[in-house]
Design a protein around this motif. Structure first.
Motif, PDB file in Angstrom:
ATOM      1  N   THR A   1      26.517  83.885  56.975  1.00 16.11           N
ATOM      2  CA  THR A   1      27.313  82.868  56.112  1.00 16.11           C
ATOM      3  C   THR A   1      28.252  83.539  55.034  1.00 16.11           C
ATOM      4  OG1 THR A   1      25.596  82.726  54.357  1.00 16.11           O
ATOM      5  CG2 THR A   1      25.430  81.020  56.226  1.00 16.11           C
ATOM      6  N   GLU A   2      27.949  84.913  54.879  1.00 14.97           N
ATOM      7  CA  GLU A   2      28.782  85.451  53.671  1.00 14.97           C
ATOM      8  C   GLU A   2      28.696  87.061  53.875  1.00 14.97           C
ATOM      9  OE1 GLU A   2      27.773  85.049  49.819  1.00 14.97           O
ATOM     10  OE2 GLU A   2      25.731  84.481  50.188  1.00 14.97           O
ATOM     11  N   PHE A   3      29.667  87.800  53.300  1.00 16.76           N
ATOM     12  CA  PHE A   3      29.547  89.163  53.433  1.00 16.76           C
ATOM     13  C   PHE A   3      29.059  89.681  51.885  1.00 16.76           C
ATOM     14  CE2 PHE A   3      32.418  87.778  56.695  1.00 16.76           C
ATOM     15  CZ  PHE A   3      31.679  88.196  57.801  1.00 16.76           C
ATOM     16  N   GLU A   4      28.092  90.681  51.816  1.00 15.44           N
ATOM     17  CA  GLU A   4      27.627  91.130  50.492  1.00 15.44           C
ATOM     18  C   GLU A   4      28.560  92.165  49.848  1.00 15.44           C
ATOM     19  OE1 GLU A   4      24.877  90.306  48.697  1.00 15.44           O
ATOM     20  OE2 GLU A   4      24.871  88.672  50.048  1.00 15.44           O
ATOM     21  N   ARG A   5      29.150  93.101  50.810  1.00 15.07           N
ATOM     22  CA  ARG A   5      30.041  93.968  50.257  1.00 15.07           C
ATOM     23  C   ARG A   5      30.818  94.700  51.305  1.00 15.07           C
ATOM     24  NH1 ARG A   5      26.698  98.300  47.039  1.00 15.07           N
ATOM     25  NH2 ARG A   5      25.935  96.560  46.183  1.00 15.07           N
ATOM     26  N   VAL A   6      31.785  95.475  51.053  1.00 14.57           N
ATOM     27  CA  VAL A   6      32.519  96.078  52.186  1.00 14.57           C
ATOM     28  C   VAL A   6      32.780  97.492  51.722  1.00 14.57           C
ATOM     29  CG1 VAL A   6      35.146  96.315  53.219  1.00 14.57           C
ATOM     30  CG2 VAL A   6      33.825  94.136  52.352  1.00 14.57           C
ATOM     31  N   SER A   7      32.616  98.563  52.622  1.00 19.63           N
ATOM     32  CA  SER A   7      32.850  99.913  52.354  1.00 19.63           C
ATOM     33  C   SER A   7      33.978 100.458  53.375  1.00 19.63           C
ATOM     34  CB  SER A   7      31.675 100.480  52.810  1.00 19.63           C
ATOM     35  OG  SER A   7      31.430 100.737  53.985  1.00 19.63           O
ATOM     36  N   ILE A   8      34.527 101.605  53.030  1.00 21.39           N
ATOM     37  CA  ILE A   8      35.834 102.051  53.569  1.00 21.39           C
ATOM     38  C   ILE A   8      35.658 103.457  53.562  1.00 21.39           C
ATOM     39  CG2 ILE A   8      38.273 102.354  53.546  1.00 21.39           C
ATOM     40  CD1 ILE A   8      38.723  99.773  52.095  1.00 21.39           C
ATOM     41  N   VAL A   9      35.640 104.095  54.962  1.00 26.38           N
ATOM     42  CA  VAL A   9      35.371 105.424  55.229  1.00 26.38           C
ATOM     43  C   VAL A   9      36.553 106.043  56.103  1.00 26.38           C
ATOM     44  CG1 VAL A   9      33.909 107.275  56.184  1.00 26.38           C
ATOM     45  CG2 VAL A   9      33.080 105.270  54.874  1.00 26.38           C
ATOM     46  N   ARG A  10      37.132 107.077  55.365  1.00 23.04           N
ATOM     47  CA  ARG A  10      38.372 107.718  56.212  1.00 23.04           C
ATOM     48  C   ARG A  10      37.677 108.902  57.033  1.00 23.04           C
ATOM     49  NH1 ARG A  10      43.943 109.942  53.537  1.00 23.04           N
ATOM     50  NH2 ARG A  10      44.621 111.320  55.469  1.00 23.04           N
ATOM     51  N   THR A  11      38.125 108.974  58.398  1.00 23.83           N
ATOM     52  CA  THR A  11      37.696 110.172  59.210  1.00 23.83           C
ATOM     53  C   THR A  11      38.730 110.943  59.809  1.00 23.83           C
ATOM     54  OG1 THR A  11      37.588 108.638  61.116  1.00 23.83           O
ATOM     55  CG2 THR A  11      35.403 108.916  59.758  1.00 23.83           C
ATOM     56  N   GLY A  12      38.272 112.117  60.104  1.00 23.45           N
ATOM     57  CA  GLY A  12      39.446 113.035  60.770  1.00 23.45           C
ATOM     58  C   GLY A  12      39.622 112.585  62.152  1.00 23.45           C
ATOM     59  N   PRO A  13      40.700 113.374  62.816  1.00 20.37           N
ATOM     60  CA  PRO A  13      41.082 112.979  64.110  1.00 20.37           C
ATOM     61  C   PRO A  13      39.814 113.098  65.056  1.00 20.37           C
ATOM     62  CG  PRO A  13      42.494 114.618  63.190  1.00 20.37           C
ATOM     63  CD  PRO A  13      41.277 114.370  62.223  1.00 20.37           C
TER      64      PRO A  13
ATOM     65  N   THR B   1      37.701 103.321  58.585  1.00 16.00           N
ATOM     66  CA  THR B   1      37.083 102.364  59.419  1.00 16.00           C
ATOM     67  C   THR B   1      36.425 101.517  58.055  1.00 16.00           C
ATOM     68  OG1 THR B   1      36.220 103.743  60.989  1.00 16.00           O
ATOM     69  CG2 THR B   1      34.589 102.078  60.366  1.00 16.00           C
ATOM     70  N   VAL B   2      36.366 100.249  58.333  1.00 17.13           N
ATOM     71  CA  VAL B   2      35.983  99.168  57.002  1.00 17.13           C
ATOM     72  C   VAL B   2      34.893  98.537  57.772  1.00 17.13           C
ATOM     73  CG1 VAL B   2      36.923  97.393  55.511  1.00 17.13           C
ATOM     74  CG2 VAL B   2      38.301  98.986  56.683  1.00 17.13           C
ATOM     75  N   THR B   3      33.876  98.584  56.921  1.00 20.62           N
ATOM     76  CA  THR B   3      32.538  97.848  57.187  1.00 20.62           C
ATOM     77  C   THR B   3      32.026  96.914  56.155  1.00 20.62           C
ATOM     78  OG1 THR B   3      31.692 100.075  58.268  1.00 20.62           O
ATOM     79  CG2 THR B   3      30.082  98.411  57.931  1.00 20.62           C
ATOM     80  N   ALA B   4      32.010  95.520  56.927  1.00 21.58           N
ATOM     81  CA  ALA B   4      31.417  94.521  56.018  1.00 21.58           C
ATOM     82  C   ALA B   4      30.142  94.471  56.275  1.00 21.58           C
ATOM     83  CB  ALA B   4      32.185  93.247  56.194  1.00 21.58           C
ATOM     84  N   TYR B   5      29.353  94.006  55.242  1.00 20.10           N
ATOM     85  CA  TYR B   5      27.779  93.840  55.258  1.00 20.10           C
ATOM     86  C   TYR B   5      27.395  92.434  55.028  1.00 20.10           C
ATOM     87  CZ  TYR B   5      27.835  98.949  55.067  1.00 20.10           C
ATOM     88  OH  TYR B   5      28.038 100.188  54.944  1.00 20.10           O
ATOM     89  N   GLY B   6      26.896  91.935  56.157  1.00 21.18           N
ATOM     90  CA  GLY B   6      26.608  90.348  56.152  1.00 21.18           C
ATOM     91  C   GLY B   6      25.297  90.167  55.284  1.00 21.18           C
ATOM     92  N   ASN B   7      24.897  88.916  55.020  1.00 25.54           N
ATOM     93  CA  ASN B   7      23.782  88.266  54.244  1.00 25.54           C
ATOM     94  C   ASN B   7      22.811  88.452  55.057  1.00 25.54           C
ATOM     95  OD1 ASN B   7      25.172  85.979  55.426  1.00 25.54           O
ATOM     96  ND2 ASN B   7      23.342  85.080  54.856  1.00 25.54           N
ATOM     97  N   ASP B   8      22.854  88.610  56.528  1.00 27.71           N
ATOM     98  CA  ASP B   8      21.909  88.550  57.401  1.00 27.71           C
ATOM     99  C   ASP B   8      21.178  89.831  57.966  1.00 27.71           C
ATOM    100  OD1 ASP B   8      23.927  89.564  58.971  1.00 27.71           O
ATOM    101  OD2 ASP B   8      23.801  88.371  60.614  1.00 27.71           O
TER     102      ASP B   8
ATOM    103  N   ALA C   1      35.559  83.784  60.025  1.00 24.16           N
ATOM    104  CA  ALA C   1      36.605  84.764  60.301  1.00 24.16           C
ATOM    105  C   ALA C   1      37.387  84.684  59.128  1.00 24.16           C
ATOM    106  CB  ALA C   1      37.287  84.292  61.474  1.00 24.16           C
ATOM    107  N   ILE C   2      38.020  83.749  58.456  1.00 23.71           N
ATOM    108  CA  ILE C   2      38.712  83.737  57.336  1.00 23.71           C
ATOM    109  C   ILE C   2      38.140  84.504  56.165  1.00 23.71           C
ATOM    110  CG2 ILE C   2      39.800  82.327  55.577  1.00 23.71           C
ATOM    111  CD1 ILE C   2      39.865  79.989  57.695  1.00 23.71           C
ATOM    112  N   GLU C   3      36.857  84.255  55.855  1.00 26.04           N
ATOM    113  CA  GLU C   3      36.004  85.026  54.821  1.00 26.04           C
ATOM    114  C   GLU C   3      36.217  86.681  55.176  1.00 26.04           C
ATOM    115  OE1 GLU C   3      34.126  86.017  51.260  1.00 26.04           O
ATOM    116  OE2 GLU C   3      35.003  84.169  52.123  1.00 26.04           O
ATOM    117  N   PHE C   4      35.953  86.918  56.470  1.00 26.46           N
ATOM    118  CA  PHE C   4      35.804  88.181  56.886  1.00 26.46           C
ATOM    119  C   PHE C   4      37.196  88.963  56.561  1.00 26.46           C
ATOM    120  CE2 PHE C   4      36.668  91.656  60.123  1.00 26.46           C
ATOM    121  CZ  PHE C   4      35.760  92.336  59.903  1.00 26.46           C
TER     122      PHE C   4
ATOM    123  N   ALA D   1      41.271  92.713  51.045  1.00 29.39           N
ATOM    124  CA  ALA D   1      41.071  92.883  49.701  1.00 29.39           C
ATOM    125  C   ALA D   1      40.536  94.540  49.304  1.00 29.39           C
ATOM    126  CB  ALA D   1      39.921  91.936  48.779  1.00 29.39           C
ATOM    127  N   ALA D   2      39.530  94.905  50.083  1.00 28.96           N
ATOM    128  CA  ALA D   2      38.945  96.212  50.165  1.00 28.96           C
ATOM    129  C   ALA D   2      40.152  97.197  50.438  1.00 28.96           C
ATOM    130  CB  ALA D   2      37.570  96.335  51.100  1.00 28.96           C
TER     131      ALA D   2
END
Length: 205
Positions: free
Chosen positions: A119-131, A143-150, A185-188, A194-195
């Motif tokens: 139903t929601e996302f707890e937090r978001v992390s961003i990681v930059r990787t090489g080629p 790469t942006v990863t959203a962590y769900g409440n599930d 989808a809107i919440e995601f 924002a992140a």
């Protein structure tokens, strides 16, 4: 020792040999599992709980939290009340109420005996990787990863077009993201945008 996690009072507890952060607040269950990795479970009154481990099963989408049940054969309950001691649920098949011990319910959620709906996302992390080698031409990625409440995580990857300007373009995302209902989808998108903005990235249209 208790600490705060997004406004939730959390203490550590061992569940099946794993140290987890457990929320103490009434009206919701919060589990940070294990405490040294970003895996979160948050259940609020009005959410649903279903038999089985959504992290292994891959899909659990109900009503306002998604579109369809992953399996109509699995028992499902609506969460009606969460207190410091108990969780009151209603069986969606029989419409009968049940009362569970809160600690037992937390243990079952943590170990995958039951799962909640996304139903929601707890937090978001961003990681930059090489080629990377392959079809993307070996360009750097974000790469942006959203962590769900599930307990699940949902990742989207962007090509980095201009490192100085922080310009990126969409390249790939988890297939499960495409199953989100409109509200989710809107919440995601809101959380991802924002992140990225906070980290100085701009998505090219």
């Amino acid at each position: 020792m208790a600490h705060e996690e997004r406004g939730t009072t959390v203490v550590t507890r061992e569940i099946k040999g794993v140290t987890a952060g457990i929320g103490l607040d009434e009206n919701e269950i919060f589990i940070d599992l294990p405490i040294n990795r970003p895996v979160y479970i948050r259940v609020r009154e009005g959410d649903h709980i279903q038999e089985g481990d959504v992290r292994a099963r891959g899909t659990f989408e109900l009503g306002d939290g998604g579109s369809e049940l992953a399996s109509t054969t699995l028992q499902t309950w609506a969460v009606e009340e969460i207190t410091s001691e108990a969780v009151t649920v209603r069986d969606l098949t029989t419409d009968e109420p049940e009362q569970w011990n809160r600690t037992d319910c937390e243990g079952n959620l943590a170990t995958g005996v039951v799962s909640t709906n996304l139903t929601e996302f707890e937090r978001v992390s961003i990681v930059r990787t090489g080629p990377r080698e392959g079809k993307d031409g070996g360009t750097p990625h974000v790469t942006v990863t959203a962590y769900g409440n599930d307990g699940r995580k949902f990742s989207r990857t962007y090509r980095l077009l201009d490192a100085d300007a922080g310009t990126i373009e969409h390249w790939h995302q988890d297939r499960s993201i495409e199953t989100f209902d409109d509200n989710l989808a809107i919440e995601f998108e809101r959380e991802i945008e924002a992140a990225l903005k906070e980290d100085g990235y701009a998505v090219r249209d």
